[in-house]
Design an enzyme around this catalytic site. Sequence first.
Site, mmCIF file in Angstrom:
data_model
loop_
_atom_site.group_PDB
_atom_site.id
_atom_site.type_symbol
_atom_site.label_atom_id
_atom_site.label_comp_id
_atom_site.label_asym_id
_atom_site.label_seq_id
_atom_site.Cartn_x
_atom_site.Cartn_y
_atom_site.Cartn_z
ATOM 1 N N ARG A 265 34.540 40.569 40.898
ATOM 2 C CA ARG A 265 34.184 40.966 39.353
ATOM 3 C C ARG A 265 34.189 42.444 39.112
ATOM 4 O O ARG A 265 34.659 42.704 37.965
ATOM 5 C CB ARG A 265 32.834 40.284 38.952
ATOM 6 C CG ARG A 265 32.748 38.817 38.947
ATOM 7 C CD ARG A 265 31.704 38.067 38.583
ATOM 8 N NE ARG A 265 31.835 36.688 38.543
ATOM 9 C CZ ARG A 265 30.782 35.699 38.253
ATOM 10 N NH1 ARG A 265 29.587 35.926 38.113
ATOM 11 N NH2 ARG A 265 31.298 34.536 38.054
ATOM 12 N N GLN B 161 29.767 35.878 32.048
ATOM 13 C CA GLN B 161 29.089 36.867 32.463
ATOM 14 C C GLN B 161 27.814 37.415 31.595
ATOM 15 O O GLN B 161 26.919 37.693 32.248
ATOM 16 C CB GLN B 161 30.063 38.156 32.409
ATOM 17 C CG GLN B 161 31.525 38.000 33.025
ATOM 18 C CD GLN B 161 31.247 37.828 34.638
ATOM 19 O OE1 GLN B 161 30.267 38.550 35.219
ATOM 20 N NE2 GLN B 161 32.168 37.027 35.194
ATOM 21 N N TYR C 159 39.610 35.118 33.831
ATOM 22 C CA TYR C 159 39.225 34.776 35.275
ATOM 23 C C TYR C 159 38.145 35.412 36.032
ATOM 24 O O TYR C 159 37.402 36.247 35.316
ATOM 25 C CB TYR C 159 40.696 34.860 36.136
ATOM 26 C CG TYR C 159 41.143 36.104 36.405
ATOM 27 C CD1 TYR C 159 40.608 37.464 36.300
ATOM 28 C CD2 TYR C 159 42.326 36.035 37.030
ATOM 29 C CE1 TYR C 159 41.395 38.483 36.401
ATOM 30 C CE2 TYR C 159 43.284 37.269 37.272
ATOM 31 C CZ TYR C 159 42.749 38.430 37.013
ATOM 32 O OH TYR C 159 43.265 39.380 37.252
ATOM 33 N N GLU C 160 37.758 35.036 37.063
ATOM 34 C CA GLU C 160 36.286 35.585 37.806
ATOM 35 C C GLU C 160 35.037 35.227 36.934
ATOM 36 O O GLU C 160 34.243 36.221 36.943
ATOM 37 C CB GLU C 160 36.459 36.904 38.327
ATOM 38 C CG GLU C 160 37.364 36.963 39.331
ATOM 39 C CD GLU C 160 37.170 36.554 40.616
ATOM 40 O OE1 GLU C 160 38.123 36.112 41.041
ATOM 41 O OE2 GLU C 160 36.034 36.120 40.720
ATOM 42 N N GLY C 161 35.002 34.044 36.056
ATOM 43 C CA GLY C 161 34.022 33.861 35.328
ATOM 44 C C GLY C 161 34.308 34.567 33.901
ATOM 45 O O GLY C 161 34.362 35.637 33.760
#
Lengths: 597, 597
Positions: free
Chosen positions: A296, A447, A440-442
């Site tokens: 992240r 977040q 992506y990555e949450g």
Amino acid sequence: MPTYKAPVDDALFLMNDVFHLDRYGNLPGFADASPDIVEAVLREAAKFSEAVLTPLNRAGDVEGCTRRDDGNVATPTGFKDAYRQVAEGGWIGISVPAEFGGQGLPAMLTIQVNEFLCSANMAFAMYPGLTQGAIAALVVHASPELKQKYLPKMVEGVWTGTMNLTEPHCGTDLGLLRTKAVKQPDGSYKITGTKIFISAGEHDLAENIIHLVLARIEGAPAGTKGISLFVVPKFMVLEGGKLGPRNGVSCGSIEEKMGIHGNATCVMNYDGATGWLIGEENRGLNAMFVMMNEARLGVGVQGLALSEVAYQNAAIYAKERLQGRAISGVKYPDKPADPIVVHPDVRRNLMNIRAFNEAARALVMWTALKADIAHRSEDEKERQSADDHMGLLTPVIKGVLTDTGFANTVMAQQVFGGHGYIAEHGMEQFVRDARIAQIYEGANGIQALDLVGRKLGRDGGRAMMAFFNEVSAYIKEKSADEKMKPYVAPLGVALGHLQQASMWFMQNALGRPDNAGAGSYDYMHLFGLVALGYMWCRIAEAALAKLPKANGSAPRMNAKLTTARFFMERMLPETASHLARIQTGAGSMMELPDEAF
Amino acid sequence: MPTYKAPVDDALFLMNDVFHLDRYGNLPGFADASPDIVEAVLREAAKFSEAVLTPLNRAGDVEGCTRRDDGNVATPTGFKDAYRQVAEGGWIGISVPAEFGGQGLPAMLTIQVNEFLCSANMAFAMYPGLTQGAIAALVVHASPELKQKYLPKMVEGVWTGTMNLTEPHCGTDLGLLRTKAVKQPDGSYKITGTKIFISAGEHDLAENIIHLVLARIEGAPAGTKGISLFVVPKFMVLEGGKLGPRNGVSCGSIEEKMGIHGNATCVMNYDGATGWLIGEENRGLNAMFVMMNEARLGVGVQGLALSEVAYQNAAIYAKERLQGRAISGVKYPDKPADPIVVHPDVRRNLMNIRAFNEAARALVMWTALKADIAHRSEDEKERQSADDHMGLLTPVIKGVLTDTGFANTVMAQQVFGGHGYIAEHGMEQFVRDARIAQIYEGANGIQALDLVGRKLGRDGGRAMMAFFNEVSAYIKEKSADEKMKPYVAPLGVALGHLQQASMWFMQNALGRPDNAGAGSYDYMHLFGLVALGYMWCRIAEAALAKLPKANGSAPRMNAKLTTARFFMERMLPETASHLARIQTGAGSMMELPDEAF
């Protein structure tokens, strides 16, 4: 064709003048990071990014990746050779412990190098970047045998890594995960299932690909508490490190997508593939979270990286393109028209982007330094407080730097007028590439929820209070300094907004969680503005200190002070809007019945 | 594959309940626009958009346009047949005077139909849309002979139109224009030069293409005062309307670009092409401005149109995609997870988009009604005041609807998570297509300058004062009504901000024009928010009036009231930030020397 010049001087200014890297000599690896070593590493990374990766960026977008009928994937022309240079340059393992073949240098150096690579060629930079993430997870959680087996080759760049979480019906909600793992008599597992959106899942850059895969062991509890993490190599690794037969994992297809065409986004089919457990059974998410925090932070850097390269190209264009005359009077009478940089609205775009970029780079570096402290300090309290900072700031950096980074690529494109919409100028590619980083990555909404729902209240709000205390102590300390007032006074107002918003959640969200959900996105951006504002104060402080002896760098230091003022006058006050929205709560947002949409 | 359902009921609500079309029966053509005719036209346009154009949208993006070696351009499969249906349906001439083959119906009907076409397939809708723009310029400025020669076939849809302004070195600054026109003994002109970014410049949809071209007559004054407008057909038109030989104009290449792939963006080479003057010599910009106002309103509609279709698809996805559980407690216990529409942050995106769409549609319709009045009323004062409104609101609509429309396609894409980045879902195409609308027909920074630099002060601020007076009289009138208070009270605050900003310009920008330039973009958005807020008040008023007798439409009316409140609570207060930025002036924005960028 877009160009790129890595901001080495800016990075050195941050490391040396703002964050005083030399004060951390007691941390393992930091003594080796002398100013000249750091500068040499950055200059080398800059050269490679500018000369090798930049020219491959647009070509890679046009050519994209191709999956052949046998399931192999060809990356764009030139990527293979460039990747070989990354491996040979030792770029992957700059900050990996020496016992696994790395150089053990501070993580902040790796992260700065990654910004350069990513500005030059984001799709390419993802291959080594994902490998670094996989290495991080293995270093922390894998058994000594697995580490021994996989890490050296990954650090060397001969093998790459991936992370496999998402399934067609299961993205954010990993509790729905279905991929199965069946234990074998030899202690290994047979993994079966389908994973989607696997970046760098298959390619021709490396001899082997080491997949980290989330799966559910037969009989494990439902939901997130029954998920385990496995390492699944593309080719089996025999004794002595030689490659054996293909494992039961293959790329079923690659996605047609908006951008990052040079990176293969794969559907990965696991068909009884052999894997080995990383860490404990059913504790896979825990192990994955290590990788996710690094990832992240890395994705936040992507937002900054594209904002930076887009800015540079827009600035060049604004100084070259002749169109119209300054409203305040002709500026370049010898030319048929003035360059558009004279127009206030063009400057508004440029100033907005640079006022973000410089502070965002500082925020990343500050947080990377905390990561180093969290991993390397011998003082437990120091480790804990650094870890608190990481946990708190990671969602802010991921969410805010990618949202603003994307918005900035759009602004930079706008400076080009119609030419920005044409592929050959490369500006529209920056927009398309930057867009994925918000997802992506949450996704960024996640977040925001992570920040408000998990990080704020954790350990009785310890991390949040520490952040508030640091910033307010700084403001107090500097308020007496006339020269710092234009920077710390607005920051004080913004910090007040952030504190009020936090208080509002405490008073209104416990009884009605939707009030937290409804305000979480604004809170993330409000937090980001305060953090960036604090960074501008630190930068201004360092620039003011440097000015009397600045010599050649005086114009650069003065530009920083002007840009800091621009941020304080035109960007930071947005905190008031965020606070106002947070305080309206969930009311009208949650009122409509689902079917009204 | 994305879907689309044209918002016919919403359009009818606006026409009948908010703007009371029936009160304008005295305007020519309005008597023919009875409620059932209007509804029939809209339902027919909806059907065509949904069934014919929507399925061609993604295929058109993938296939794009192809230029053959002979300079001809093939449009995507299916476009030709769809265009034939547009022509046969009489869609191009709905609002063109009957003497040229049109139906003379109100322009607001055309503009509503265009929203539908554009939501379904923006790249396609540009072909008839540009033709309508060219028709508008010819109707107002061309000689009776030229009108006779070109208009009927264009209205019929057998020929299409284009506008040719931009040259490689000359976009916004038309004073730099180089294309030459040399007068011939027969009164025609030979046109020579290169035009770029010509949408629909060459294609296979129509028998002839009628180019409107800006060029400089030999010996004309330099700058914008020496520019004339010409009509240049692709094929010469012989006596009796038959087509003759090719004219000296051809497509040199088509651009690779970010989106609207189904529309050919051409480099047009004029090589002694024969053209005829439209209007007076050296008054070409004047003639072009008629076309530009129509075109700018049309581009604003594109922003709305893409926001609408993106919203619809995001709403469907949010109700279908199961992921996680509502933080306020499980909502769909019989499903493995709740649909994501239960999550506040997903709703935040959806509510933001719909709160914009409905008000933006009203703003467009209100302004289109003013265009009808300006063109058709027999009362000079009424015409003048409607024309004032058009001049003032056109840059606001163009700038704000395309900026927000684009941002909304991004938000809608975000609702899809990773799936939004994949081409097959079509969400990323909406983003790429919407992006151009912020750039062409005058980049949005130019709209802001037009608003602040030209429109505000024109005729002693008459248009601005009329707008302020209307809105403040409305607020005053409704303030006593308890039910209207939640809407008009916030609007009063926002209007105050707009008035303060206007005052600030008067006091600070005359002496220093950069202060106006530096605040112009914020002012445009501040103005847009007030205009949209006023529209929400009008919608709320109509919804409240309708509710007691609403029957089946009660849920829809209640949803409007909730959405209006959402706008007032969460979107309108942004006016405070805009005002604050405007009041900081040009200071830090203009301080850096050009070379610092």
